[in-house]
Design a protein around this motif. Structure first.
Motif, PDB file in Angstrom:
ATOM      1  N   ARG A  36       0.849  -1.179   0.000  1.00 53.96           N
ATOM      2  CA  ARG A  36       0.000   0.000   0.000  1.00 53.96           C
ATOM      3  C   ARG A  36       0.885   1.228   0.000  1.00 53.96           C
ATOM      4  O   ARG A  36       1.953   1.230   0.611  1.00 53.96           O
ATOM      5  CB  ARG A  36      -0.831  -0.051   1.275  1.00 53.96           C
ATOM      6  CG  ARG A  36      -2.059   0.767   1.269  1.00 53.96           C
ATOM      7  CD  ARG A  36      -2.838   0.609   2.566  1.00 53.96           C
ATOM      8  NE  ARG A  36      -3.611   1.819   2.720  1.00 53.96           N
ATOM      9  CZ  ARG A  36      -3.458   2.692   3.697  1.00 53.96           C
ATOM     10  NH1 ARG A  36      -2.600   2.471   4.653  1.00 53.96           N
ATOM     11  NH2 ARG A  36      -4.183   3.781   3.729  1.00 53.96           N
ATOM     12  N   GLY A  49      -3.398   4.239  -2.088  1.00 55.33           N
ATOM     13  CA  GLY A  49      -3.975   3.067  -2.741  1.00 55.33           C
ATOM     14  C   GLY A  49      -3.016   1.899  -2.687  1.00 55.33           C
ATOM     15  O   GLY A  49      -1.926   2.010  -2.128  1.00 55.33           O
TER      16      GLY A  49
ATOM     17  N   ARG B  59      -7.814  -4.730  -8.803  1.00 53.38           N
ATOM     18  CA  ARG B  59      -7.560  -3.402  -8.241  1.00 53.38           C
ATOM     19  C   ARG B  59      -6.191  -2.824  -8.670  1.00 53.38           C
ATOM     20  O   ARG B  59      -5.701  -1.882  -8.048  1.00 53.38           O
ATOM     21  CB  ARG B  59      -7.721  -3.412  -6.711  1.00 53.38           C
ATOM     22  CG  ARG B  59      -7.476  -2.099  -5.957  1.00 53.38           C
ATOM     23  CD  ARG B  59      -8.588  -1.073  -6.112  1.00 53.38           C
ATOM     24  NE  ARG B  59      -9.799  -1.475  -5.464  1.00 53.38           N
ATOM     25  CZ  ARG B  59     -10.085  -1.250  -4.175  1.00 53.38           C
ATOM     26  NH1 ARG B  59      -9.239  -0.582  -3.413  1.00 53.38           N
ATOM     27  NH2 ARG B  59     -11.224  -1.683  -3.674  1.00 53.38           N
ATOM     28  N   GLN B  82     -15.459  -1.273  -4.346  1.00 52.77           N
ATOM     29  CA  GLN B  82     -15.586  -0.398  -3.170  1.00 52.77           C
ATOM     30  C   GLN B  82     -14.799  -0.883  -1.962  1.00 52.77           C
ATOM     31  O   GLN B  82     -14.678  -0.172  -0.975  1.00 52.77           O
ATOM     32  CB  GLN B  82     -17.070  -0.299  -2.740  1.00 52.77           C
ATOM     33  CG  GLN B  82     -18.025   0.130  -3.829  1.00 52.77           C
ATOM     34  CD  GLN B  82     -17.776   1.532  -4.278  1.00 52.77           C
ATOM     35  OE1 GLN B  82     -17.294   2.369  -3.504  1.00 52.77           O
ATOM     36  NE2 GLN B  82     -18.060   1.814  -5.545  1.00 52.77           N
ATOM     37  N   ALA B  83     -14.293  -2.103  -2.002  1.00 51.57           N
ATOM     38  CA  ALA B  83     -13.631  -2.683  -0.831  1.00 51.57           C
ATOM     39  C   ALA B  83     -12.406  -1.868  -0.439  1.00 51.57           C
ATOM     40  O   ALA B  83     -11.737  -1.283  -1.288  1.00 51.57           O
ATOM     41  CB  ALA B  83     -13.215  -4.129  -1.138  1.00 51.57           C
ATOM     42  N   ASP B  84     -12.102  -1.846   0.861  1.00 53.40           N
ATOM     43  CA  ASP B  84     -10.928  -1.065   1.272  1.00 53.40           C
ATOM     44  C   ASP B  84      -9.645  -1.826   0.948  1.00 53.40           C
ATOM     45  O   ASP B  84      -9.654  -3.013   0.610  1.00 53.40           O
ATOM     46  CB  ASP B  84     -11.002  -0.684   2.757  1.00 53.40           C
ATOM     47  CG  ASP B  84     -10.775  -1.858   3.683  1.00 53.40           C
ATOM     48  OD1 ASP B  84     -11.681  -2.150   4.476  1.00 53.40           O
ATOM     49  OD2 ASP B  84      -9.709  -2.493   3.633  1.00 53.40           O
ATOM     50  N   GLU B  85      -8.525  -1.125   1.034  1.00 55.61           N
ATOM     51  CA  GLU B  85      -7.243  -1.659   0.571  1.00 55.61           C
ATOM     52  C   GLU B  85      -6.817  -2.907   1.318  1.00 55.61           C
ATOM     53  O   GLU B  85      -6.256  -3.837   0.739  1.00 55.61           O
ATOM     54  CB  GLU B  85      -6.163  -0.569   0.668  1.00 55.61           C
ATOM     55  CG  GLU B  85      -6.331   0.482  -0.419  1.00 55.61           C
ATOM     56  CD  GLU B  85      -5.981   1.881   0.043  1.00 55.61           C
ATOM     57  OE1 GLU B  85      -5.201   2.021   0.997  1.00 55.61           O
ATOM     58  OE2 GLU B  85      -6.506   2.842  -0.569  1.00 55.61           O
ATOM     59  N   TYR B  86      -7.082  -2.945   2.623  1.00 55.13           N
ATOM     60  CA  TYR B  86      -6.666  -4.106   3.414  1.00 55.13           C
ATOM     61  C   TYR B  86      -7.461  -5.339   3.049  1.00 55.13           C
ATOM     62  O   TYR B  86      -6.951  -6.460   3.019  1.00 55.13           O
ATOM     63  CB  TYR B  86      -6.760  -3.795   4.912  1.00 55.13           C
ATOM     64  CG  TYR B  86      -5.775  -2.717   5.283  1.00 55.13           C
ATOM     65  CD1 TYR B  86      -6.192  -1.415   5.537  1.00 55.13           C
ATOM     66  CD2 TYR B  86      -4.415  -2.994   5.311  1.00 55.13           C
ATOM     67  CE1 TYR B  86      -5.275  -0.419   5.816  1.00 55.13           C
ATOM     68  CE2 TYR B  86      -3.491  -1.998   5.601  1.00 55.13           C
ATOM     69  CZ  TYR B  86      -3.922  -0.714   5.847  1.00 55.13           C
ATOM     70  OH  TYR B  86      -3.016   0.259   6.108  1.00 55.13           O
ATOM     71  N   ARG B  87      -8.761  -5.136   2.729  1.00 57.73           N
ATOM     72  CA  ARG B  87      -9.606  -6.251   2.288  1.00 57.73           C
ATOM     73  C   ARG B  87      -9.071  -6.779   0.954  1.00 57.73           C
ATOM     74  O   ARG B  87      -9.009  -7.988   0.731  1.00 57.73           O
ATOM     75  CB  ARG B  87     -11.058  -5.755   2.160  1.00 57.73           C
ATOM     76  CG  ARG B  87     -12.061  -6.815   1.762  1.00 57.73           C
ATOM     77  CD  ARG B  87     -12.331  -7.784   2.888  1.00 57.73           C
ATOM     78  NE  ARG B  87     -13.618  -8.442   2.693  1.00 57.73           N
ATOM     79  CZ  ARG B  87     -13.771  -9.761   2.558  1.00 57.73           C
ATOM     80  NH1 ARG B  87     -12.736 -10.572   2.590  1.00 57.73           N
ATOM     81  NH2 ARG B  87     -14.969 -10.269   2.378  1.00 57.73           N
TER      82      ARG B  87
END
Lengths: 71, 246
Positions: A36, A49, B59, B82-87
């Motif tokens: 990330r 992101g 993604r 729409q999922a967050d980055e960690y997911r």
């Protein structure tokens, strides 16, 4: 030498489940070490992101210039 | 009728290049489903946005529009757009695999370890992971003398086999394949077809782009055709002043 240090950092992370923050201008290091990424300009986070997305599909004008200049 | 592992509604991707003041269209209005144990093939000419669909799911690209509904191993439905980055990172490690045309790996890792990596990340012991990696590399005809060295200097076809081995050995719930046999000789390509058929039996859901129509015909249980943006835009009203792509 740089490659060995990167290897070591990743080994430590894997073995000890360490959370890590890397501060660098080197996009190659970012791609190898991180999942990330946060892009900063003038003290603010202007984009964040997944690392591969930031490098391959940057959204912000500044990020696009940054990524383009490194290629 | 079983529920799909992946259902995409109205996916679209365009790129906004700020410096050039341009917007480049790619995929548009993509609708498709992928089921466990089946392979959905994406077809269409270059520029239709096929790779963008795979990258949008994973993604690597941010979707511009649409829903990417994925049913995870606990049965939970998540919109990957729409999922967050960690997911997303969790799903990439545990459930969703992507065999791209490029091999990204650490510079000094041996081929065997590159292939074993997804299993190790999931907690499998290194020895067992390496054994599975060895089996897969052998099945893909990669000579054993190459297993202990880094794939960084390999030929295109060799890199592709390493990439494939890594993607296939992990047996993810959903596997995305971007032209997996493009640089392979016919014998190895045939082996890959056999392996893909095998993992279908094990319930892996796959979405694939094949460069050769014959592979689509042999492996595709469903086929979705994408059309390039220019064909689409021609049917729109031409009263817009803006130039849309280079």
């Amino acid at each position: 030498m740089q490659a060995r240090i990167l290897d070591l950092i990743l080994e430590i992370q894997q073995e000890r489940n360490t959370a890590m923050i890397v501060v660098t201008h080197d996009l190659g290091v970012i791609r190898l070490l991180t999942g990330r990424a946060l892009v900063m300009k003038y003290g603010r986070v202007i984009e964040s992101g997944l690392t591969d997305q930031i490098l391959e599909d940057p959204q912000h004008a500044y990020t696009q210039r940054l990524v383009a200049s490194a290629l | 009728m079983q529920t799909p592992i992946l259902k995409i509604n109205g996916f679209a991707k365009h790129f906004t290049l700020h410096e050039q003041g341009k917007q480049i269209p790619s995929s548009h209005n993509v609708n498709l489903e992928v089921y466990a144990g089946e392979l959905t093939a994406l077809i269409g000419p270059t520029g239709a946005g096929k790779s963008s669909v795979l990258k949008g799911i994973y993604r690597t690209y941010l979707p511009s529009a649409g829903e990417i509904l994925y049913r995870d191993r606990h049965g939970e439905l998540v919109d990957l757009a729409q999922a967050d980055e960690y997911r997303m990172l969790q799903l990439r490690h545990e459930e969703i695999g992507f065999v791209t045309q490029f091999l990204f790996c650490l510079p000094r890792q041996s081929t065997l370890d590159v292939v074993a990596h997804p299993l190790v990340v999931r907690g499998e012991c290194r020895e067992s992971a390496r054994n599975k990696a060895a089996e897969m590399l052998a099945a893909l005809n990669l000579p054993e003398r190459l297993w202990s060295i880094s794939p960084a200097t390999f030929s295109g076809g060799e890199k592709q086999r390493v990439n494939l081995a890594r993607g296939l050995v992990a047996k993810p719930r959903l596997l995305l394949l971007d032209e997996p046999t493009a640089s392979l000789d016919p014998v190895t390509a045939e082996r890959v077809i056999g392996i893909i058929e095998g993992i279908k039996q094990e319930g892996v859901a796959m979405l694939a782009i094949f460069h050769h129509p014959e592979l689509t015909h042999r492996l595709g249980d469903r086929v979705v055709e994408l059309t390039p943006p220019s064909a689409f835009l021609k049917t729109q009203a031409i009263d817009k002043q803006e130039k849309v792509y280079a």
